[in-house]
Design a protein around this motif. Structure first.
Motif, PDB file in Angstrom:
ATOM      1  N   GLY A 164       0.854  -1.158   0.100  1.00 36.06           N
ATOM      2  CA  GLY A 164      -0.071   0.015  -0.119  1.00 36.06           C
ATOM      3  C   GLY A 164       0.892   1.165  -0.030  1.00 36.06           C
ATOM      4  O   GLY A 164       0.288   2.444  -0.270  1.00 36.06           O
ATOM      5  N   GLU A 165       2.220   1.180   0.067  1.00 34.59           N
ATOM      6  CA  GLU A 165       3.000   2.454   0.303  1.00 34.59           C
ATOM      7  C   GLU A 165       3.464   2.544  -1.050  1.00 34.59           C
ATOM      8  O   GLU A 165       4.306   1.734  -1.655  1.00 34.59           O
ATOM      9  CB  GLU A 165       4.171   2.258   1.417  1.00 34.59           C
ATOM     10  N   GLY A 166       3.425   3.834  -1.273  1.00 33.33           N
ATOM     11  CA  GLY A 166       3.939   4.517  -2.648  1.00 33.33           C
ATOM     12  C   GLY A 166       3.095   3.785  -3.830  1.00 33.33           C
ATOM     13  O   GLY A 166       2.134   3.050  -3.605  1.00 33.33           O
ATOM     14  N   ILE A 167       3.587   4.084  -5.034  1.00 33.73           N
ATOM     15  CA  ILE A 167       2.698   3.573  -6.120  1.00 33.73           C
ATOM     16  C   ILE A 167       2.917   2.294  -6.361  1.00 33.73           C
ATOM     17  O   ILE A 167       2.046   1.560  -6.878  1.00 33.73           O
ATOM     18  CB  ILE A 167       3.500   4.510  -7.492  1.00 33.73           C
ATOM     19  N   ALA A 168       4.026   1.698  -6.281  1.00 33.55           N
ATOM     20  CA  ALA A 168       4.219   0.118  -6.299  1.00 33.55           C
ATOM     21  C   ALA A 168       3.509  -0.474  -5.360  1.00 33.55           C
ATOM     22  O   ALA A 168       2.956  -1.410  -5.461  1.00 33.55           O
ATOM     23  CB  ALA A 168       5.804  -0.165  -6.108  1.00 33.55           C
ATOM     24  N   GLY A 169       3.364   0.033  -3.863  1.00 27.68           N
ATOM     25  CA  GLY A 169       2.639  -0.516  -3.045  1.00 27.68           C
ATOM     26  C   GLY A 169       1.192  -0.602  -3.250  1.00 27.68           C
ATOM     27  O   GLY A 169       0.498  -1.567  -2.889  1.00 27.68           O
ATOM     28  N   TRP A 170       0.556   0.686  -3.738  1.00 26.46           N
ATOM     29  CA  TRP A 170      -0.507   0.788  -4.365  1.00 26.46           C
ATOM     30  C   TRP A 170      -1.073  -0.326  -5.369  1.00 26.46           C
ATOM     31  O   TRP A 170      -2.128  -0.963  -5.206  1.00 26.46           O
ATOM     32  CB  TRP A 170      -1.155   2.169  -4.558  1.00 26.46           C
ATOM     33  N   SER A 171      -0.290  -0.391  -6.456  1.00 26.87           N
ATOM     34  CA  SER A 171      -0.467  -1.329  -7.442  1.00 26.87           C
ATOM     35  C   SER A 171      -0.550  -2.869  -6.842  1.00 26.87           C
ATOM     36  O   SER A 171      -1.350  -3.442  -7.384  1.00 26.87           O
ATOM     37  CB  SER A 171       0.704  -1.070  -8.635  1.00 26.87           C
ATOM     38  N   ALA A 172       0.528  -3.320  -5.976  1.00 29.70           N
ATOM     39  CA  ALA A 172       0.422  -4.396  -5.394  1.00 29.70           C
ATOM     40  C   ALA A 172      -0.785  -4.612  -4.408  1.00 29.70           C
ATOM     41  O   ALA A 172      -1.301  -5.779  -4.747  1.00 29.70           O
ATOM     42  CB  ALA A 172       1.930  -4.548  -4.779  1.00 29.70           C
ATOM     43  N   GLU A 173      -0.973  -3.822  -3.621  1.00 28.79           N
ATOM     44  CA  GLU A 173      -2.350  -4.019  -2.810  1.00 28.79           C
ATOM     45  C   GLU A 173      -3.499  -4.185  -3.529  1.00 28.79           C
ATOM     46  O   GLU A 173      -4.453  -4.952  -3.423  1.00 28.79           O
ATOM     47  CB  GLU A 173      -2.405  -2.841  -1.748  1.00 28.79           C
ATOM     48  N   ASN A 174      -3.767  -3.492  -4.458  1.00 27.64           N
ATOM     49  CA  ASN A 174      -4.998  -3.334  -5.257  1.00 27.64           C
ATOM     50  C   ASN A 174      -5.023  -4.020  -6.613  1.00 27.64           C
ATOM     51  O   ASN A 174      -6.008  -4.518  -7.222  1.00 27.64           O
ATOM     52  CB  ASN A 174      -5.333  -1.802  -5.861  1.00 27.64           C
ATOM     53  N   LYS A 175      -3.820  -4.789  -6.961  1.00 32.02           N
ATOM     54  CA  LYS A 175      -3.573  -5.993  -7.894  1.00 32.02           C
ATOM     55  C   LYS A 175      -4.019  -5.136  -9.247  1.00 32.02           C
ATOM     56  O   LYS A 175      -4.532  -5.744  -9.969  1.00 32.02           O
ATOM     57  CB  LYS A 175      -4.235  -7.282  -7.755  1.00 32.02           C
ATOM     58  N   MET A 176      -3.871  -3.958  -9.461  1.00 29.05           N
ATOM     59  CA  MET A 176      -4.099  -3.161 -10.605  1.00 29.05           C
ATOM     60  C   MET A 176      -2.905  -2.437 -11.171  1.00 29.05           C
ATOM     61  O   MET A 176      -2.023  -2.083 -10.423  1.00 29.05           O
ATOM     62  CB  MET A 176      -5.220  -2.260 -10.174  1.00 29.05           C
TER      63      MET A 176
END
Length: 194
Positions: A62-74
């Motif tokens: 969820g942290e950073g752009i990479a973390g957001w992409s990972a958490e949301n799987k998008m």
């Protein structure tokens, strides 16, 4: 290419070339502590960036752009990181790199998160486009297959090693068993040891 350590950097180089990006990176998901850790980062004309990021930067899910992409799987296409509150500045601060635009795609296998792949700063344009997203998604799929294959191979090698150790122990143990003397006809002894 024989190992994941050789394959993923090659994929990152190709992803950077095909998207015409200044840099690319792969962060792998550590499910034990719910974090993303830099596996490889490739920056045009510089090799040390990846080592710095491996040592100093770990993202929480969820942290950073990479973390957001990972958490949301998008996947996420951020044309200007300075206008996106999700942007994590720590990677740039540790490397001296200046992120402007980021394209980030999760690496998935059967909806299980394995990591993320990123392309940073298109060289000939201001922003990444849908074609770049499609290309990076293909590279994320390839990275996912490589990661799963590597894990399965690692499991298989461990199983083979364990079986070899068990076989050796069994042979050694058989040497400790006493010799059974010949007791003549009509006499039998049966024994089994595993």
């Amino acid at each position: 290419v024989e190992s994941l350590d050789e394959l993923l950097p090659l994929l990152m180089h190709l992803a950077r070339e095909v998207t015409d990006a200044e840099a690319s990176s792969i962060l792998l998901y550590n499910d034990a502590d719910d974090t993303l850790e830099f596996f490889h980062a490739l920056r045009e004309g510089e090799m040390a960036t990846g080592d710095i990021l491996k040592e100093k930067v770990v993202l929480k899910l969820g942290e950073g752009i990479a973390g957001w992409s990972a958490e949301n799987k998008m996947p996420l296409n951020v044309p200007d990181v300075s206008k996106d509150e999700r942007f994590f500045k720590g990677a740039d601060q540790n490397t001296g790199f200046q992120s402007k635009a980021i394209l980030c795609v999760p690496i998935l296998h059967n909806e299980d998160l394995l990591g993320v792949v990123e392309a940073l700063n298109p060289k000939a344009r201001d922003i990444f486009d849908d074609n770049d997203l499609d290309i990076l998604t293909c590279f994320a799929d390839l990275a996912g297959v490589a990661l799963v294959r590597s894990k399965l191979l690692d499991i298989r090698l461990k199983q083979q090693k364990m079986q070899g150790q068990l076989d050796a122990a069994s042979r050694m143990q058989r040497h400790f068993l006493p010799e059974v003397p010949d007791m003549g006809e009509k006499t039998g002894i049966w024994a089994y040891s595993e």
